[in-house]
Design an enzyme around this catalytic site. Structure first.
Site, PDB file in Angstrom:
ATOM      1  N   LYS A   1      17.163  15.330  37.038  1.00 36.89           N
ATOM      2  CA  LYS A   1      16.578  15.840  35.787  1.00 36.89           C
ATOM      3  C   LYS A   1      15.055  15.676  35.818  1.00 36.89           C
ATOM      4  CE  LYS A   1      17.263  11.346  33.483  1.00 36.89           C
ATOM      5  NZ  LYS A   1      18.157  10.586  32.568  1.00 36.89           N
TER       6      LYS A   1
ATOM      7  N   TYR B   1     -17.395   6.976  30.395  1.00 31.93           N
ATOM      8  CA  TYR B   1     -17.591   7.049  28.943  1.00 31.93           C
ATOM      9  C   TYR B   1     -17.683   5.674  28.298  1.00 31.93           C
ATOM     10  CZ  TYR B   1     -16.195  11.972  29.310  1.00 31.93           C
ATOM     11  OH  TYR B   1     -16.105  13.307  29.637  1.00 31.93           O
TER      12      TYR B   1
END
Ligand SMILES: *Cc1c(COP(=O)(O)O)cnc(C)c1O
Length: 381
Positions: free
Chosen positions: A35, A264
């Site tokens: 899956k 950042y």
């Protein structure tokens, strides 16, 4: 040679090895769970490798996932067990996909689709033996059982299996594992009593397959172990070999002076003159931003720490004085087998309080999958 700047290398010989490890733990047939695009590894490629290594069949969540396997030419039995109200049962039945059914409402839709197709649907009833997720709950069991028996009598379905999923398989000795398996057996016995006997029963996932062989019935449904990751890391690796290695090209190396902040918000400021390397991997590729300043990568055998925020597309590692001479074009392993003290997805998971299932199934974005089937290290135990 033509290695992508960000590569998720999938070692299919490790898949074969891991199927071998699972087979050494059980004589039940193996439903390799592929899956979520094979937990982020590629459902078709992993599915083929697992079948070639002796898996009896494949398991997926949705009909869409099952049909993708069929389109790729995989003819082995495939079971799909979670469906929305608009699920395309007709296409599933035409493509010989075994259907997990979790309610009598869902059964009605399967029966209608089978009638419309003029075919018999192969049904596996999913019983909720305690997880309270999908599956027929015990309070609705009698109705569903009777509806199944009726559909069998009308020859519109064949009753293939009964399945359930464990709540606490990662605690092998927990009594709930035994209780759930008893409930599974009771459901199967009950179906036999009303004239709808099942061919197969299954409840064990990776953890139960490896630690509770007594809970295996006709089939087991391992997922994470196929990808070489321990379902219970505290109990060791069971001899499994991780299948995915995520690596990035060093795009640049540059000197920065003491006091220079990186990325950042300058969440890390260089305490000394140093060298930093830039890697093209970020949170849009599945590297969790929460790992900023917490993960380390391996370049030419040495570990280097990520410094500054992990961005959407990039991250930076600190090379210090760069004694090993890392330069642009070298490769950084973000995670892999863990051999040679290399970083692992489990390290990432543990650093941020999750499981490596989430890490590997989340690798995406610019990460390019490549497939190899080279020799592997590790012995079948
Ligand atoms: C995902 C899943 C599995 C596989 O579980 P692992 O812990 O990865 O072995 C088995 N059965 C069902 C129903 C699942 O949803």
């Amino acid at each position: 040679m033509n290695t992508p700047a960000l590569e998720a290398r999938i070692d299919l010989s490790a898949v074969s090895h891991n199927i071998g490890v699972l087979r050494a733990h059980t004589s039940a047939g193996i439903v390799a769970v592929v899956k979520a695009d094979g937990y982020g590894h590629g459902a078709v490629e992993v599915g083929r490798a697992a079948l070639a290594a002796g898996a009896a069949q494949l398991g997926v969540t949705t009909i869409g996932e099952a049909l993708e396997l069929r389109r790729a030419g995989i003819t082995a039995p495939v079971l799909a067990w979670l469906h929305g109200g608009n699920a395309d049962f007709g296409s599933a039945i035409e493509a010989d996909v075994q259907l997990g059914v979790s309610s009598s409402r869902e059964l009605d839709a399967v029966v209608a689709a089978a009638r419309a197709a003029g075919r018999t649907a192969s049904v596996t009833v999913k019983v909720d033996t305690g997880l309270a997720r999908n599956g027929v709950h015990i309070t609705e069991w009698d109705d569903t059982r009777d509806a199944l028996a009726k559909a069998v009598a009308e020859q519109v379905i064949t009753m293939h299996g009964v399945m359930s999923h464990l709540v606490r398989a990662d605690e092998p000795d927990h009594p709930l594992n035994d209780l759930q398996t008893e409930r599974l057996d009771e459901a199967a016995d009950d179906l036999a009593r009303v004239g709808a006997p099942v061919a197969v029963r299954h409840i064990a996932n990776s953890a139960a397959t490896l630690t509770r062989p007594d809970l295996a019935r006709d089939l087991v449904r391992p997922g994470i172990a196929v990808y070489g990751r321990s379902p219970i890391p505290e109990l060791g690796d069971f001899g499994l070999v991780p299948v995915m290695t995520l690596s990035a090209e060093v795009l640049s190396v540059k000197k920065i002076p003491a006091g220079q902040g990186v990325s950042y918000s300058h969440s890390w400021v260089a305490p000394n003159d140093t060298n930093v390397a830039l890697l093209p991997a970020g949170y849009a590729d599945g590297v969790p931003r929460l790992l900023s300043n917490m993960l380390s990568v391996q370049i030419n055998g040495h570990r280097y720490r990520n410094v500054g925020r992990i961005c959407m597309d990039q991250m930076v590692v600190d090379l210090g004085q760069n004694p090993a001479g890392v330069s642009a074009g070298d490769r950084a392993v973000l995670f892999g087998t863990g051999a040679g003290d290399g970083p692992t997805a489990l390290e990432w998971a543990e650093a941020i309080g999750t499981i490596d299932y989430e890490i590997v199934s989340g690798i995406r974005g610019r990460a390019v999958r490549t497939y190899v089937s080279g020799p592997i290290t590790g012995e079948v135990v």
